[in-house]
Design a protein around this motif. Sequence first.
Motif, PDB file in Angstrom:
ATOM      1  N   MET A  52       0.809  -1.181   0.000  1.00  0.00           N
ATOM      2  CA  MET A  52       0.000   0.000   0.000  1.00  0.00           C
ATOM      3  C   MET A  52       0.860   1.257   0.000  1.00  0.00           C
ATOM      4  O   MET A  52       0.513   2.237  -0.644  1.00  0.00           O
ATOM      5  CB  MET A  52      -0.884  -0.059   1.246  1.00  0.00           C
ATOM      6  CG  MET A  52      -2.158   0.679   1.137  1.00  0.00           C
ATOM      7  SD  MET A  52      -3.146   0.023  -0.189  1.00  0.00           S
ATOM      8  CE  MET A  52      -4.562   0.972   0.040  1.00  0.00           C
ATOM      9  N   ILE A  53       1.949   1.234   0.728  1.00  0.00           N
ATOM     10  CA  ILE A  53       2.847   2.387   0.796  1.00  0.00           C
ATOM     11  C   ILE A  53       3.460   2.650  -0.574  1.00  0.00           C
ATOM     12  O   ILE A  53       3.605   3.804  -0.986  1.00  0.00           O
ATOM     13  CB  ILE A  53       3.939   2.157   1.856  1.00  0.00           C
ATOM     14  CG1 ILE A  53       3.304   2.115   3.247  1.00  0.00           C
ATOM     15  CG2 ILE A  53       4.976   3.265   1.800  1.00  0.00           C
ATOM     16  CD1 ILE A  53       4.288   1.756   4.343  1.00  0.00           C
ATOM     17  N   TYR A  54       3.764   1.580  -1.309  1.00  0.00           N
ATOM     18  CA  TYR A  54       4.361   1.745  -2.630  1.00  0.00           C
ATOM     19  C   TYR A  54       3.399   2.438  -3.589  1.00  0.00           C
ATOM     20  O   TYR A  54       3.815   3.254  -4.418  1.00  0.00           O
ATOM     21  CB  TYR A  54       4.781   0.391  -3.204  1.00  0.00           C
ATOM     22  CG  TYR A  54       5.886  -0.269  -2.414  1.00  0.00           C
ATOM     23  CD1 TYR A  54       7.146   0.303  -2.346  1.00  0.00           C
ATOM     24  CD2 TYR A  54       5.657  -1.453  -1.721  1.00  0.00           C
ATOM     25  CE1 TYR A  54       8.165  -0.286  -1.625  1.00  0.00           C
ATOM     26  CE2 TYR A  54       6.667  -2.065  -0.995  1.00  0.00           C
ATOM     27  CZ  TYR A  54       7.916  -1.466  -0.952  1.00  0.00           C
ATOM     28  OH  TYR A  54       8.917  -2.045  -0.235  1.00  0.00           O
ATOM     29  N   ILE A  55       2.129   2.143  -3.472  1.00  0.00           N
ATOM     30  CA  ILE A  55       1.132   2.779  -4.335  1.00  0.00           C
ATOM     31  C   ILE A  55       1.068   4.276  -4.034  1.00  0.00           C
ATOM     32  O   ILE A  55       0.972   5.100  -4.941  1.00  0.00           O
ATOM     33  CB  ILE A  55      -0.245   2.109  -4.151  1.00  0.00           C
ATOM     34  CG1 ILE A  55      -0.200   0.672  -4.676  1.00  0.00           C
ATOM     35  CG2 ILE A  55      -1.321   2.908  -4.876  1.00  0.00           C
ATOM     36  CD1 ILE A  55      -1.455  -0.121  -4.407  1.00  0.00           C
TER      37      ILE A  55
ATOM     38  N   ASP B  20       2.480   9.744  -5.771  1.00  0.00           N
ATOM     39  CA  ASP B  20       3.188  11.004  -5.546  1.00  0.00           C
ATOM     40  C   ASP B  20       4.218  11.267  -6.635  1.00  0.00           C
ATOM     41  O   ASP B  20       4.367  12.405  -7.102  1.00  0.00           O
ATOM     42  CB  ASP B  20       3.865  10.996  -4.178  1.00  0.00           C
ATOM     43  CG  ASP B  20       2.867  11.057  -3.037  1.00  0.00           C
ATOM     44  OD1 ASP B  20       1.699  11.426  -3.285  1.00  0.00           O
ATOM     45  OD2 ASP B  20       3.260  10.717  -1.895  1.00  0.00           O
ATOM     46  N   ILE B  21       4.931  10.245  -7.051  1.00  0.00           N
ATOM     47  CA  ILE B  21       5.930  10.403  -8.113  1.00  0.00           C
ATOM     48  C   ILE B  21       5.263  10.777  -9.431  1.00  0.00           C
ATOM     49  O   ILE B  21       5.729  11.670 -10.150  1.00  0.00           O
ATOM     50  CB  ILE B  21       6.771   9.114  -8.258  1.00  0.00           C
ATOM     51  CG1 ILE B  21       7.683   8.964  -7.032  1.00  0.00           C
ATOM     52  CG2 ILE B  21       7.592   9.141  -9.538  1.00  0.00           C
ATOM     53  CD1 ILE B  21       8.407   7.635  -6.973  1.00  0.00           C
ATOM     54  N   ILE B  22       4.141  10.149  -9.729  1.00  0.00           N
ATOM     55  CA  ILE B  22       3.421  10.467 -10.972  1.00  0.00           C
ATOM     56  C   ILE B  22       2.924  11.910 -10.933  1.00  0.00           C
ATOM     57  O   ILE B  22       3.043  12.649 -11.919  1.00  0.00           O
ATOM     58  CB  ILE B  22       2.258   9.473 -11.186  1.00  0.00           C
ATOM     59  CG1 ILE B  22       2.823   8.102 -11.528  1.00  0.00           C
ATOM     60  CG2 ILE B  22       1.333   9.973 -12.292  1.00  0.00           C
ATOM     61  CD1 ILE B  22       1.793   7.003 -11.574  1.00  0.00           C
ATOM     62  N   ILE B  23       2.388  12.336  -9.801  1.00  0.00           N
ATOM     63  CA  ILE B  23       1.926  13.728  -9.672  1.00  0.00           C
ATOM     64  C   ILE B  23       3.101  14.693  -9.810  1.00  0.00           C
ATOM     65  O   ILE B  23       2.990  15.736 -10.471  1.00  0.00           O
ATOM     66  CB  ILE B  23       1.193  13.924  -8.323  1.00  0.00           C
ATOM     67  CG1 ILE B  23      -0.134  13.172  -8.347  1.00  0.00           C
ATOM     68  CG2 ILE B  23       0.969  15.404  -8.038  1.00  0.00           C
ATOM     69  CD1 ILE B  23      -0.845  13.136  -7.008  1.00  0.00           C
TER      70      ILE B  23
END
Length: 64
Positions: free
Chosen positions: A1-4, A9-12
Amino acid sequence: MIYIKYLKDIIIFFALIISLFSIRLQQTELKKMKIELENTKNNLFQTNEIVGMMQNKIDNNNYK
């Protein structure tokens, strides 16, 4: 879940960076367009002056 969450955040983050570059490019394009518009206004003004001079010359020749 943390990875998602991190992936989201990285995509944003990358989307924001791409948006910033796009905005910067559009600002540069707008500046170029403003300069071209000003040049066009100047050319139109000069053309109107020349047409006015030619009309005066034609009117003066017709009255002679």
